[in-house]
Design an enzyme around this catalytic site. Structure first.
Site, PDB file in Angstrom:
ATOM      1  N   ARG A  24       0.811  -1.222   0.000  1.00  0.00           N
ATOM      2  CA  ARG A  24       0.000   0.000   0.000  1.00  0.00           C
ATOM      3  C   ARG A  24       0.839   1.265   0.000  1.00  0.00           C
ATOM      4  NH1 ARG A  24      -2.699  -0.807   5.505  1.00  0.00           N
ATOM      5  NH2 ARG A  24      -0.549  -1.447   5.839  1.00  0.00           N
ATOM      6  N   ASP A  48       5.715  24.264  13.239  1.00  0.00           N
ATOM      7  CA  ASP A  48       6.110  23.430  12.104  1.00  0.00           C
ATOM      8  C   ASP A  48       6.089  24.292  10.860  1.00  0.00           C
ATOM      9  OD1 ASP A  48       6.231  21.242  13.754  1.00  0.00           O
ATOM     10  OD2 ASP A  48       4.719  20.079  12.712  1.00  0.00           O
ATOM     11  N   HIS A  63      20.519  30.682   7.709  1.00  0.00           N
ATOM     12  CA  HIS A  63      19.623  31.450   8.565  1.00  0.00           C
ATOM     13  C   HIS A  63      19.745  31.045  10.029  1.00  0.00           C
ATOM     14  CE1 HIS A  63      16.870  31.722   4.798  1.00  0.00           C
ATOM     15  NE2 HIS A  63      17.859  32.594   4.742  1.00  0.00           N
ATOM     16  N   LYS A  73      16.148  23.189  15.391  1.00  0.00           N
ATOM     17  CA  LYS A  73      15.298  22.728  14.293  1.00  0.00           C
ATOM     18  C   LYS A  73      15.485  21.236  14.071  1.00  0.00           C
ATOM     19  CE  LYS A  73      15.698  27.074  11.725  1.00  0.00           C
ATOM     20  NZ  LYS A  73      16.219  27.698  10.486  1.00  0.00           N
ATOM     21  N   TYR A 133      10.140  21.293   8.669  1.00  0.00           N
ATOM     22  CA  TYR A 133      10.961  21.383   9.868  1.00  0.00           C
ATOM     23  C   TYR A 133      10.186  21.934  11.053  1.00  0.00           C
ATOM     24  CZ  TYR A 133      11.916  26.172   8.138  1.00  0.00           C
ATOM     25  OH  TYR A 133      11.804  27.450   7.661  1.00  0.00           O
ATOM     26  N   ASP A 171      19.205  36.480   0.895  1.00  0.00           N
ATOM     27  CA  ASP A 171      20.352  35.582   0.972  1.00  0.00           C
ATOM     28  C   ASP A 171      21.505  36.061   0.096  1.00  0.00           C
ATOM     29  OD1 ASP A 171      19.046  34.020   2.814  1.00  0.00           O
ATOM     30  OD2 ASP A 171      18.367  32.535   1.363  1.00  0.00           O
TER      31      ASP A 171
END
Length: 190
Positions: A24, A48, A63, A73, A133, A171
């Site tokens: 399955r 989350d 970060h 995290k 995360y 960034d």
């Protein structure tokens, strides 16, 4: 049953939950607070997050959040694959500026636990990669910071040159670790 592996940097761990598979599909328990507490991992997650990167070679990071909203995290892949990176930014740490990386994929089911005092980033290895995360503190824009992903003093082996990396404006403009003034100090007792 969960397999927990140490990395080259103390407290950065790779967690591999057991996969139960049949005709399955499969089942995997991705977080069990009690089981991980028994293994010495005692974290309370409050948020989350889900991120999808449409293109291969998207880089997000490096970060971190400053106190009082510093975050640990637990990072995993829901779809696709990415190179996950943690950089020790705790001043005075024997591994200050050192980094570790792990390939996380939907197939291998591995997770990386990144403690407070570390910067985090990733490079997608496939299109439409989903990153999931858990965080121990909520997002706080006033505490949000970034370090250049290609900081030569850190020397992360991303497997891609800057001109091929897909970056956000934030960034692309990030400072080097030596310029950002890390608010974290290594605790010798850990």
């Amino acid at each position: 049953m969960i397999d927990i592996q140490k990395t080259a940097i103390k407290h950065v761990l790779v967690i591999s939950p057991r996969k139960f598979e049949d005709h399955r599909g499969f089942f995997r328990e991705t977080w069990n607070q009690s089981a991980l507490k028994d293994a010495g991992i005692n974290l309370e997650f409050c948020q989350d997050n889900q991120s999808i990167s449409f293109e291969r070679n998207t880089i997000r990071g490096l970060h971190f959040q400053t106190p009082p909203y510093q975050q640990a995290k637990l990072v995993r892949c829901g779809q696709g694959a990415f190179l996950d990176v943690a950089v020790d930014i705790r001043r005075g740490s024997p591994s200050y500026g050192a980094w570790v990386s792990v390939e996380l994929s939907a197939e291998n089911g591995k997770q990386m636990l990144i403690p407070e005092g570390f910067a985090h980033g990733f490079r997608t290895l496939m299109p439409n990669t989903e990153i999931l995360y858990k965080c121990t503190a909520a997002y706080a824009p006033e505490c949000d910071r970034a370090i250049r992903f290609d900081d030569p003093d850190i020397g992360i082996e991303w497997g891609i040159s800057r001109d091929l990396a897909i970056l956000s404006e934030k960034d692309a403009m990030a400072a080097r670790l030596s310029e950002c003034g890390s608010p974290f100090t290594w605790d010798r007792s850990q």
